[in-house]
Design a protein around this motif. Structure first.
Motif, PDB file in Angstrom:
ATOM      1  N   VAL A   1      40.481  31.462  41.360  1.00  0.00           N
ATOM      2  CA  VAL A   1      40.531  32.530  42.355  1.00  0.00           C
ATOM      3  C   VAL A   1      41.259  33.737  41.751  1.00  0.00           C
ATOM      4  N   TRP A   2      40.597  34.875  41.798  1.00  0.00           N
ATOM      5  CA  TRP A   2      41.236  36.122  41.382  1.00  0.00           C
ATOM      6  C   TRP A   2      42.221  36.557  42.453  1.00  0.00           C
ATOM      7  N   GLU A   3      43.409  36.944  42.050  1.00  0.00           N
ATOM      8  CA  GLU A   3      44.399  37.490  42.974  1.00  0.00           C
ATOM      9  C   GLU A   3      44.370  39.006  42.830  1.00  0.00           C
ATOM     10  N   VAL A   4      43.989  39.692  43.894  1.00  0.00           N
ATOM     11  CA  VAL A   4      43.935  41.153  43.876  1.00  0.00           C
ATOM     12  C   VAL A   4      45.316  41.672  44.247  1.00  0.00           C
ATOM     13  N   GLU A   5      45.909  42.422  43.331  1.00  0.00           N
ATOM     14  CA  GLU A   5      47.277  42.906  43.501  1.00  0.00           C
ATOM     15  C   GLU A   5      47.336  44.261  44.200  1.00  0.00           C
ATOM     16  N   ASP A   6      46.264  45.041  44.099  1.00  0.00           N
ATOM     17  CA  ASP A   6      46.256  46.394  44.641  1.00  0.00           C
ATOM     18  C   ASP A   6      45.069  46.534  45.578  1.00  0.00           C
ATOM     19  N   ASP A   7      45.332  46.872  46.828  1.00  0.00           N
ATOM     20  CA  ASP A   7      44.250  46.941  47.813  1.00  0.00           C
ATOM     21  C   ASP A   7      43.304  48.126  47.604  1.00  0.00           C
ATOM     22  N   THR A   8      43.613  48.998  46.646  1.00  0.00           N
ATOM     23  CA  THR A   8      42.701  50.106  46.339  1.00  0.00           C
ATOM     24  C   THR A   8      41.698  49.720  45.252  1.00  0.00           C
ATOM     25  N   PHE A   9      41.798  48.501  44.743  1.00  0.00           N
ATOM     26  CA  PHE A   9      40.916  48.046  43.664  1.00  0.00           C
ATOM     27  C   PHE A   9      39.507  47.862  44.200  1.00  0.00           C
ATOM     28  N   THR A  10      38.587  48.660  43.701  1.00  0.00           N
ATOM     29  CA  THR A  10      37.180  48.527  44.091  1.00  0.00           C
ATOM     30  C   THR A  10      36.395  47.999  42.906  1.00  0.00           C
ATOM     31  N   MET A  11      35.453  47.135  43.193  1.00  0.00           N
ATOM     32  CA  MET A  11      34.682  46.467  42.142  1.00  0.00           C
ATOM     33  C   MET A  11      33.211  46.809  42.280  1.00  0.00           C
ATOM     34  N   SER A  12      32.615  47.177  41.173  1.00  0.00           N
ATOM     35  CA  SER A  12      31.176  47.387  41.164  1.00  0.00           C
ATOM     36  C   SER A  12      30.501  46.017  41.232  1.00  0.00           C
ATOM     37  N   PRO A  13      29.241  45.968  41.622  1.00  0.00           N
ATOM     38  CA  PRO A  13      28.544  44.675  41.648  1.00  0.00           C
ATOM     39  C   PRO A  13      28.548  43.972  40.289  1.00  0.00           C
ATOM     40  N   SER A  14      28.397  44.742  39.207  1.00  0.00           N
ATOM     41  CA  SER A  14      28.380  44.104  37.880  1.00  0.00           C
ATOM     42  C   SER A  14      29.753  43.531  37.532  1.00  0.00           C
ATOM     43  N   LEU A  15      30.827  44.243  37.879  1.00  0.00           N
ATOM     44  CA  LEU A  15      32.173  43.728  37.621  1.00  0.00           C
ATOM     45  C   LEU A  15      32.436  42.503  38.481  1.00  0.00           C
ATOM     46  N   LEU A  16      32.010  42.538  39.727  1.00  0.00           N
ATOM     47  CA  LEU A  16      32.207  41.400  40.620  1.00  0.00           C
ATOM     48  C   LEU A  16      31.484  40.161  40.088  1.00  0.00           C
ATOM     49  N   ARG A  17      30.259  40.333  39.598  1.00  0.00           N
ATOM     50  CA  ARG A  17      29.525  39.203  39.007  1.00  0.00           C
ATOM     51  C   ARG A  17      30.255  38.662  37.780  1.00  0.00           C
ATOM     52  N   LEU A  18      30.760  39.570  36.945  1.00  0.00           N
ATOM     53  CA  LEU A  18      31.487  39.177  35.741  1.00  0.00           C
ATOM     54  C   LEU A  18      32.760  38.407  36.105  1.00  0.00           C
ATOM     55  N   MET A  19      33.498  38.903  37.071  1.00  0.00           N
ATOM     56  CA  MET A  19      34.718  38.226  37.516  1.00  0.00           C
ATOM     57  C   MET A  19      34.392  36.852  38.095  1.00  0.00           C
ATOM     58  N   ALA A  20      33.309  36.778  38.866  1.00  0.00           N
ATOM     59  CA  ALA A  20      32.914  35.493  39.462  1.00  0.00           C
ATOM     60  C   ALA A  20      32.520  34.498  38.377  1.00  0.00           C
ATOM     61  N   GLU A  21      31.811  34.969  37.356  1.00  0.00           N
ATOM     62  CA  GLU A  21      31.392  34.065  36.282  1.00  0.00           C
ATOM     63  C   GLU A  21      32.596  33.500  35.545  1.00  0.00           C
ATOM     64  N   LEU A  22      33.594  34.341  35.259  1.00  0.00           N
ATOM     65  CA  LEU A  22      34.792  33.838  34.589  1.00  0.00           C
ATOM     66  C   LEU A  22      35.541  32.863  35.495  1.00  0.00           C
ATOM     67  N   ALA A  23      35.665  33.188  36.767  1.00  0.00           N
ATOM     68  CA  ALA A  23      36.377  32.307  37.701  1.00  0.00           C
ATOM     69  C   ALA A  23      35.660  30.969  37.872  1.00  0.00           C
ATOM     70  N   ASP A  24      34.319  30.975  37.775  1.00  0.00           N
ATOM     71  CA  ASP A  24      33.546  29.729  37.913  1.00  0.00           C
ATOM     72  C   ASP A  24      33.592  28.857  36.667  1.00  0.00           C
ATOM     73  N   THR A  25      34.024  29.425  35.550  1.00  0.00           N
ATOM     74  CA  THR A  25      34.119  28.654  34.311  1.00  0.00           C
ATOM     75  C   THR A  25      35.364  27.774  34.377  1.00  0.00           C
ATOM     76  N   PRO A  26      35.228  26.474  34.103  1.00  0.00           N
ATOM     77  CA  PRO A  26      36.418  25.610  34.114  1.00  0.00           C
ATOM     78  C   PRO A  26      37.477  26.136  33.136  1.00  0.00           C
ATOM     79  N   PRO A  27      38.740  26.115  33.526  1.00  0.00           N
ATOM     80  CA  PRO A  27      39.801  26.672  32.679  1.00  0.00           C
ATOM     81  C   PRO A  27      39.768  26.177  31.228  1.00  0.00           C
ATOM     82  N   ALA A  28      39.437  24.923  31.020  1.00  0.00           N
ATOM     83  CA  ALA A  28      39.420  24.388  29.651  1.00  0.00           C
ATOM     84  C   ALA A  28      38.343  25.038  28.785  1.00  0.00           C
ATOM     85  N   LYS A  29      37.314  25.596  29.409  1.00  0.00           N
ATOM     86  CA  LYS A  29      36.221  26.211  28.648  1.00  0.00           C
ATOM     87  C   LYS A  29      36.359  27.724  28.528  1.00  0.00           C
ATOM     88  N   ARG A  30      37.394  28.298  29.128  1.00  0.00           N
ATOM     89  CA  ARG A  30      37.584  29.754  29.056  1.00  0.00           C
ATOM     90  C   ARG A  30      38.107  30.196  27.703  1.00  0.00           C
TER      91      ARG A  30
END
Length: 159
Positions: free
Chosen positions: A45-74
């Motif tokens: 789970v990404w922790e958003v520290e700043d409520d002004t942080f806006t994510m483009s769809p491509s960045l959101l997909r990228l963040m989701a892909e990294l978060a979905d990767t098991p920690p041992a494989k990152r």
């Protein structure tokens, strides 16, 4: 997705991504040097520290892909080079050849070339399984962690 793949694919203009040695990933706002979000090494789970942080769809997909990767494989597995001596002005190293030439000798001053010619342990095992045992042992004795090889040349040039 590995952390380095995430960093490489990250292209969002005024924000950038970094990671620490433990494998935690951070997204910073370049304009204000503020941490916008973080993904802990053992978290999905990404922790958003700043409520002004806006994510483009491509960045959101990228963040989701990294978060979905098991920690041992990152984290990428460690890489090794087959060094032929202590680095001086250049690296003298080998790559694994074929049945006609077991080892191929190279020289370079470019760290990117050395990095491209590095191997994971699994790649060394696969590439050397057909070699005679004594050659396999020689290669294992010459294996040097890539980060140590890269640091060694920097230190030698600073003296």
């Amino acid at each position: 997705m590995t952390i380095s793949e995430f960093i490489y694919a990250f292209d969002e203009g005024s924000i950038y991504a970094e990671y620490d040695e433990q494998g935690n990933v951070y997204i910073y706002d370049n304009a204000y040097d503020t941490m916008m979000a973080q993904l802990g090494i053992d978290s999905s789970v990404w922790e958003v520290e700043d409520d002004t942080f806006t994510m483009s769809p491509s960045l959101l997909r990228l963040m989701a892909e990294l978060a979905d990767t098991p920690p041992a494989k990152r984290k990428e597995p460690p890489k090794y080079v087959i060094l032929n001596g202590k680095p001086m002005e250049r690296w003298c190293f080998f790559t694994i050849g074929n049945r006609g030439q077991y080892l191929v000798s190279h020289n370079t001053t470019d760290p990117e070339i050395l990095t491209r010619c590095s191997y994971t342990r699994e790649e060394v095992e696969e590439a050397t399984k057909w070699l005679p045992e004594e050659w396999y042992n020689v290669i294992n004795n010459l294996l040097t962690p890539l980060d140590v090889a890269l640091e060694g040349k920097d230190n030698d040039n600073m003296e």
